[in-house]
Scaffold this active site. Structure first.
Site, PDB file in Angstrom:
ATOM      1  N   ASP A  49     -41.419-117.133  12.989  1.00 51.11           N
ATOM      2  CA  ASP A  49     -39.965-117.127  12.723  1.00 51.11           C
ATOM      3  C   ASP A  49     -39.590-117.901  11.455  1.00 51.11           C
ATOM      4  O   ASP A  49     -38.780-118.835  11.494  1.00 51.11           O
ATOM      5  CB  ASP A  49     -39.202-117.737  13.911  1.00 51.11           C
ATOM      6  CG  ASP A  49     -39.629-117.188  15.254  1.00 51.11           C
ATOM      7  OD1 ASP A  49     -40.066-116.020  15.293  1.00 51.11           O
ATOM      8  OD2 ASP A  49     -39.531-117.920  16.252  1.00 51.11           O
ATOM      9  N   GLU A 217     -33.763-108.159  18.341  1.00 55.60           N
ATOM     10  CA  GLU A 217     -33.487-109.567  18.031  1.00 55.60           C
ATOM     11  C   GLU A 217     -33.702-109.836  16.545  1.00 55.60           C
ATOM     12  O   GLU A 217     -33.946-108.935  15.747  1.00 55.60           O
ATOM     13  CB  GLU A 217     -34.401-110.477  18.855  1.00 55.60           C
ATOM     14  CG  GLU A 217     -35.888-110.311  18.568  1.00 55.60           C
ATOM     15  CD  GLU A 217     -36.774-111.098  19.512  1.00 55.60           C
ATOM     16  OE1 GLU A 217     -36.265-111.647  20.507  1.00 55.60           O
ATOM     17  OE2 GLU A 217     -37.995-111.160  19.264  1.00 55.60           O
TER      18      GLU A 217
END
Length: 329
Positions: A49, A217
């Protein structure tokens, strides 16, 4: 009559040097410096991420610690993308980001931006809720924007929204937008957006759902040639189905009803030892776009989650469509 004017002969070598200098200046002005090639993964350690911000000649990278986050975020910086320095962040921590509405989930999915007021803002998921921190420098010290330590966005599980993966975007007119949202049990992802005030945390509008096709997402907003590219991840981060898609809109709030050409643009590819790429960020280097994302270190195994950070070129065609990341090297 004698002509006393002097004529200076320019040697070919000098002319060539001048031409090279002119071209170099033009490349600098037009943002077309040399392309950088990276040896992926960037780090051997398990991180995911990524978020990247540039400041004072250095690039700062923030990332989730695997497996499934940790008590803190990872932070590294570099001036040349060859040598990296580790930085310990004082915030966020699992201990400092607790609320009665949160879950046991760890610290993950950072997004950091340098705001127009000169400060840095960090949006992060802890306990399946979103917190916001502020600092005067990319490495801190950081503190929660709220003295009470409360989250910026509390759990929205009652609305079937997983409150994670916040990403902030500042438009050319100075208006600020925050994107976030996922689904539960790997289905029914939701993407929301809200405009923020200049303080970077006060809502000036009601949150709006703008979920594009194939969304699960990790939203990321990119503006290119006046158009708004909502990029996002789909599939499961635990296996080969994870990928990056995008949709194009005429404003930061959409609509984003149609998936863009060539989408998905980043997918698993066994020939490249590329498994489960996604949850990305986009940054610029030498005037070129690059995509930072994570992939699995090896094929996913149920007992582990070992992801690693990678960088690749991000290109557009003449019509403004994003090309598949590995279509051309």
């Amino acid at each position: 009559m004698t002509d006393n004017r002097q004529t200076t002969q320019v040697k070919p070598r000098t002319t060539l040097l001048a031409a090279v200098m002119i071209i170099a200046c033009l490349l600098t002005l037009t943002g077309c410096g040399p392309q950088v090639r990276f040896d992926n993964p960037i780090f051997e350690e398990p991180l995911a991420d990524p978020s990247i911000v540039q400041y004072d000649g250095r690039f700062y990278l923030y990332a989730t610690r695997d497996p499934w986050g940790g008590d803190t975020l990872a932070c590294k910086s570099t001036a040349d993308f060859k040598t990296w320095t580790d930085h310990a962040l004082n915030w966020p921590t699992k201990a400092a980001c607790k609320s009665i509405t949160g879950t046991d989930s760890n610290v993950w999915a950072p997004s950091v931006i340098h705001a127009r007021n000169g400060r840095f803002y960090l949006y992060v998921s802890v306990g399946s809720e979103i917190y916001c921190g502020v600092a005067a420098h990319p490495t801190g010290p950081w503190k929660n924007v709220f003295d009470t330590g409360r989250p910026l966005i509390r759990s929205q599980k009652a609305q079937d929204i997983h409150t994670i993966d916040a990403e902030v975007f500042i438009d050319d007119d100075g208006r600020v937008y925050l994107y976030w949202g996922s689904g539960w049990d790997w289905v029914n992802g939701h993407c929301l957006v809200v405009e923020l005030a200049d303080d970077m945390h006060t809502f000036v509008s009601e949150p709006k759902e703008i979920t594009p096709p194939g969304y699960f997402e990790a939203p990321f907003m990119l503006k290119h040639d006046g158009r708004y590219y909502l990029m996002y991840s789909d599939g499961k981060t635990i296996d080969d189905t994870y990928k990056v898609r995008y949709a194009i809109g005429d404003s930061p709030t959409g609509p984003f009803a149609t998936e863009g050409p060539n989408s998905p643009i980043l997918v698993s590819d066994e020939t490249r030892n590329l498994f489960g790429p996604g949850h990305h960020a986009v940054f610029q280097l030498n005037g070129r776009y690059y995509i930072a994302y994570h992939r699995h270190k090896d094929r996913y195994q149920a007992e582990t989650l070992q992801r690693q950070i990678c960088f690749d070129r991000l290109k557009f065609d003449k019509d403004g469509s994003i090309l598949s990341v590995h279509m051309t090297d």
